[in-house]
Design an enzyme around this catalytic site. Structure first.
Site, PDB file in Angstrom:
ATOM      1  N   GLU A  81       0.827  -1.216   0.000  1.00  0.00           N
ATOM      2  CA  GLU A  81       0.000   0.000   0.000  1.00  0.00           C
ATOM      3  C   GLU A  81       0.856   1.260   0.000  1.00  0.00           C
ATOM      4  O   GLU A  81       0.559   2.235  -0.690  1.00  0.00           O
ATOM      5  CB  GLU A  81      -0.928   0.016   1.222  1.00  0.00           C
ATOM      6  CG  GLU A  81      -2.320  -0.463   0.880  1.00  0.00           C
ATOM      7  CD  GLU A  81      -3.333  -0.310   2.012  1.00  0.00           C
ATOM      8  OE1 GLU A  81      -4.426  -0.855   1.844  1.00  0.00           O
ATOM      9  OE2 GLU A  81      -3.051   0.331   3.045  1.00  0.00           O
ATOM     10  N   GLU A  84       2.194   1.879  -3.412  1.00  0.00           N
ATOM     11  CA  GLU A  84       1.159   2.464  -4.278  1.00  0.00           C
ATOM     12  C   GLU A  84       0.973   3.947  -3.958  1.00  0.00           C
ATOM     13  O   GLU A  84       0.862   4.778  -4.857  1.00  0.00           O
ATOM     14  CB  GLU A  84      -0.182   1.765  -4.050  1.00  0.00           C
ATOM     15  CG  GLU A  84      -0.346   0.441  -4.762  1.00  0.00           C
ATOM     16  CD  GLU A  84      -1.740  -0.133  -4.500  1.00  0.00           C
ATOM     17  OE1 GLU A  84      -1.944  -0.681  -3.409  1.00  0.00           O
ATOM     18  OE2 GLU A  84      -2.617   0.000  -5.361  1.00  0.00           O
ATOM     19  N   CYS A 107      -8.513  -2.362   3.544  1.00  0.00           N
ATOM     20  CA  CYS A 107      -8.496  -3.595   4.347  1.00  0.00           C
ATOM     21  C   CYS A 107      -9.810  -3.850   5.074  1.00  0.00           C
ATOM     22  O   CYS A 107      -9.943  -4.855   5.754  1.00  0.00           O
ATOM     23  CB  CYS A 107      -7.329  -3.591   5.318  1.00  0.00           C
ATOM     24  SG  CYS A 107      -7.307  -2.163   6.346  1.00  0.00           S
ATOM     25  N   SER A 127      -6.707   1.307  -3.102  1.00  0.00           N
ATOM     26  CA  SER A 127      -5.502   0.506  -3.280  1.00  0.00           C
ATOM     27  C   SER A 127      -5.926  -0.898  -3.679  1.00  0.00           C
ATOM     28  O   SER A 127      -6.924  -1.418  -3.179  1.00  0.00           O
ATOM     29  CB  SER A 127      -4.758   0.455  -1.940  1.00  0.00           C
ATOM     30  OG  SER A 127      -3.948  -0.692  -1.877  1.00  0.00           O
ATOM     31  N   LYS A 166     -15.659  -9.914   7.827  1.00  0.00           N
ATOM     32  CA  LYS A 166     -14.544 -10.733   7.325  1.00  0.00           C
ATOM     33  C   LYS A 166     -15.027 -12.102   6.868  1.00  0.00           C
ATOM     34  O   LYS A 166     -14.393 -12.756   6.052  1.00  0.00           O
ATOM     35  CB  LYS A 166     -13.464 -10.874   8.399  1.00  0.00           C
ATOM     36  CG  LYS A 166     -12.662  -9.593   8.624  1.00  0.00           C
ATOM     37  CD  LYS A 166     -11.584  -9.425   7.573  1.00  0.00           C
ATOM     38  CE  LYS A 166     -10.886  -8.085   7.696  1.00  0.00           C
ATOM     39  NZ  LYS A 166     -10.055  -7.765   6.518  1.00  0.00           N
ATOM     40  N   GLU A 169     -15.862 -11.446   3.414  1.00  0.00           N
ATOM     41  CA  GLU A 169     -14.649 -11.254   2.603  1.00  0.00           C
ATOM     42  C   GLU A 169     -14.008 -12.604   2.264  1.00  0.00           C
ATOM     43  O   GLU A 169     -13.598 -12.847   1.125  1.00  0.00           O
ATOM     44  CB  GLU A 169     -13.640 -10.376   3.364  1.00  0.00           C
ATOM     45  CG  GLU A 169     -12.388 -10.083   2.533  1.00  0.00           C
ATOM     46  CD  GLU A 169     -11.328  -9.289   3.305  1.00  0.00           C
ATOM     47  OE1 GLU A 169     -11.281  -9.364   4.550  1.00  0.00           O
ATOM     48  OE2 GLU A 169     -10.528  -8.605   2.652  1.00  0.00           O
ATOM     49  N   GLU A 174     -12.825 -14.356  -5.662  1.00  0.00           N
ATOM     50  CA  GLU A 174     -11.459 -14.011  -6.098  1.00  0.00           C
ATOM     51  C   GLU A 174     -10.399 -14.437  -5.083  1.00  0.00           C
ATOM     52  O   GLU A 174      -9.209 -14.414  -5.378  1.00  0.00           O
ATOM     53  CB  GLU A 174     -11.337 -12.506  -6.438  1.00  0.00           C
ATOM     54  CG  GLU A 174     -11.619 -11.549  -5.315  1.00  0.00           C
ATOM     55  CD  GLU A 174     -13.084 -11.119  -5.222  1.00  0.00           C
ATOM     56  OE1 GLU A 174     -13.960 -11.905  -5.645  1.00  0.00           O
ATOM     57  OE2 GLU A 174     -13.355 -10.033  -4.698  1.00  0.00           O
ATOM     58  N   CYS A 311     -11.297  -1.318  13.929  1.00  0.00           N
ATOM     59  CA  CYS A 311     -11.574  -2.730  14.259  1.00  0.00           C
ATOM     60  C   CYS A 311     -11.683  -2.990  15.755  1.00  0.00           C
ATOM     61  O   CYS A 311     -12.264  -3.998  16.153  1.00  0.00           O
ATOM     62  CB  CYS A 311     -10.497  -3.624  13.671  1.00  0.00           C
ATOM     63  SG  CYS A 311     -10.384  -3.504  11.890  1.00  0.00           S
TER      64      CYS A 311
HETATM   65 FE1  SF4 Z   1     -14.070  -3.022   8.878  1.00  0.00          FE
HETATM   66 FE2  SF4 Z   1     -15.240  -3.217  11.261  1.00  0.00          FE
HETATM   67 FE3  SF4 Z   1     -14.339  -5.392  10.076  1.00  0.00          FE
HETATM   68 FE4  SF4 Z   1     -12.594  -3.623  11.033  1.00  0.00          FE
HETATM   69  S1  SF4 Z   1     -14.036  -4.836  12.229  1.00  0.00           S
HETATM   70  S2  SF4 Z   1     -12.483  -4.622   9.041  1.00  0.00           S
HETATM   71  S3  SF4 Z   1     -13.686  -1.695  10.664  1.00  0.00           S
HETATM   72  S4  SF4 Z   1     -15.994  -4.074   9.332  1.00  0.00           S
END
Ligand code: SF4
Length: 384
Positions: A81, A84, A107, A127, A166, A169, A174, A311
């Site tokens: 990052e 970049e 992220c 990014s 997450k 994610e 991908e 987070c």
């Molecule tokens: Fe985003 Fe909240 Fe997950 Fe951290 S805990 S990555 S701020 S959604």
């Protein structure tokens, strides 16, 4: 509405316990920075106390074979990052009109999905670096696994996260090879607390054990990823020293710190002046993106996190009664870890440098792009 439908995300605790009990499965874990300063609240510790070595011991007691740390990959993310950021800012300063600024940190999956759904004309701005969780998992399955004679499907890669988004994610196509995902599944801090409690493990009574080496070694820059302003501070530590060729004495950039949910920060380091925007909460993110689109604001870089204070306030963390005070203590806990470390710049992490030497060449190289970068897609909202 939550862009990742976090409320419906599945609980993987049974799957985790089943995998730990299955012979010939190599279960490896990574844990995000914010987990270690919040989990203790369920066991009577004050918010902000770093329990990473107790978590490592407890995970081994459950049967985890290798206990690694996402923070190691946060340093790897910063290498990409920051490169970049440096590339785009240097082009901009030379008068390149086509360069895209601001650059956004990428992220937070809730935020990434939010921009894919709502600002699809701005998708060339974030990014392309994968998040630390995804970088860790790619390296673990494709490089570390190979070194240890393990095929991808022999490794069960579990991510312990403060975050429900997450889970979404990890399931993005991908980040898989066919049906084999880089992260097999995500366990939240709250789910891990439940597993420890049900297994009779009390973090108050367990003796510290170190996190496994190489993919467990991190710097102060990596650990501050878990609080608002931390990702951009970590990137700036590396980028400004690379741009100026000079070492900066004070790397705790106070201008980037604070608790307001919308912050405009001016950072001057040597001849470099950066204008940085930081927000948390998607309402504030929308406000910032609208101001950028309309030309009302200009930034070289912005950091956006979906959760309050970043987070540390993630949806998978223990619920806090006195919320803001608790989140600030967790964040201060991360700042204290940063302060206590000898190495506080990502580009000085020996374990990260070793992986470039051995496999990736240099940040933004062809090999690094293949393994550590991703793409974004226009997404249509399914709800009204
Ligand atoms: Fe985003 Fe909240 Fe997950 Fe951290 S805990 S990555 S701020 S959604």
């Amino acid at each position: 509405a939550c862009p990742v439908n976090a409320i419906t995300a599945g609980d993987n605790t049974f799957r985790f316990l089943r995998d730990l009990a299955t012979p010939n499965k190599v279960v490896i874990t990574q844990m995000a920075p914010a987990v270690r300063v919040a989990i203790g609240e369920a066991f009577g510790f004050e918010p902000g106390i770093n329990l990473e070595n107790k978590i490592a011991a407890a995970l081994r007691k459950l049967g985890v074979e290798y206990v690694f740390d996402t923070t190691w990959a946060a340093d790897l993310t910063i290498m990409e990052e920051a490169a970049e950021l440096q590339e785009r800012v240097e082009k901009y300063l030379k008068g390149d009109k086509d360069v895209k600024l601001p650059i956004l940190t990428s992220c937070c999956p809730a935020w990434v999905k939010f921009i894919e759904q709502n600002y699809s004309d701005m998708l060339d701005v974030p990014s392309t670096s994968k998040s630390p969780m995804q970088m860790f998992a790619t390296v673990a399955k494709d490089l570390w696994g190979r070194e240890h004679g393990l095929e991808r499907d022999q490794i069960t890669s579990v991510a312990i996260m403060p975050c429900i988004a997450k889970k979404y994610e990890a399931s993005r196509p991908e980040f898989s090879r066919g049906l084999n995902y880089d992260v097999d599944y995500v366990i939240t801090t709250r789910e891990l607390i439940k597993i420890f409690e049900d297994s009779g493990i009390n973090l108050n009574e367990i003796k510290d054990e170190p996190i496994d080496a190489v993919m467990g070694e991190y710097t102060g820059a990596g650990i501050i990823f878990g609080r608002t302003g931390g990702v951009i501070e970590a990137a700036t530590r590396t980028a400004v020293e690379k741009m100026t060729g000079q070492r900066v004495d004070i790397i705790e950039f106070e201008a980037l710190r604070g608790w307001d949910s919308f912050r405009v920060c001016e950072l001057k380091v040597g001849d470099i002046e950066l204008r940085i925007g930081i927000t948390y909460g998607l309402k504030e993110a929308a406000k910032m993106l609208d101001k950028i689109k309309s030309g009302e604001e200009f930034f070289h870089a912005i950091e956006i996190m979906a959760c309050t204070c970043g987070c540390v306030g993630g949806g998978g963390q223990p619920k806090a009664k006195n919320r803001m005070a608790t989140l600030q203590k967790r964040a201060e806990g991360l700042n204290s870890i940063d302060k206590s470390l000898t190495i506080r710049r990502s580009y000085e992490n020996p374990a990260v440098l070793a992986i470039y030497d051995k496999y990736l060449d240099f940040p933004l190289s062809h090999k690094a792009h293949e393994l550590l970068h991703t793409k974004y897609f226009v997404r249509v909202k399914k709800d009204k």
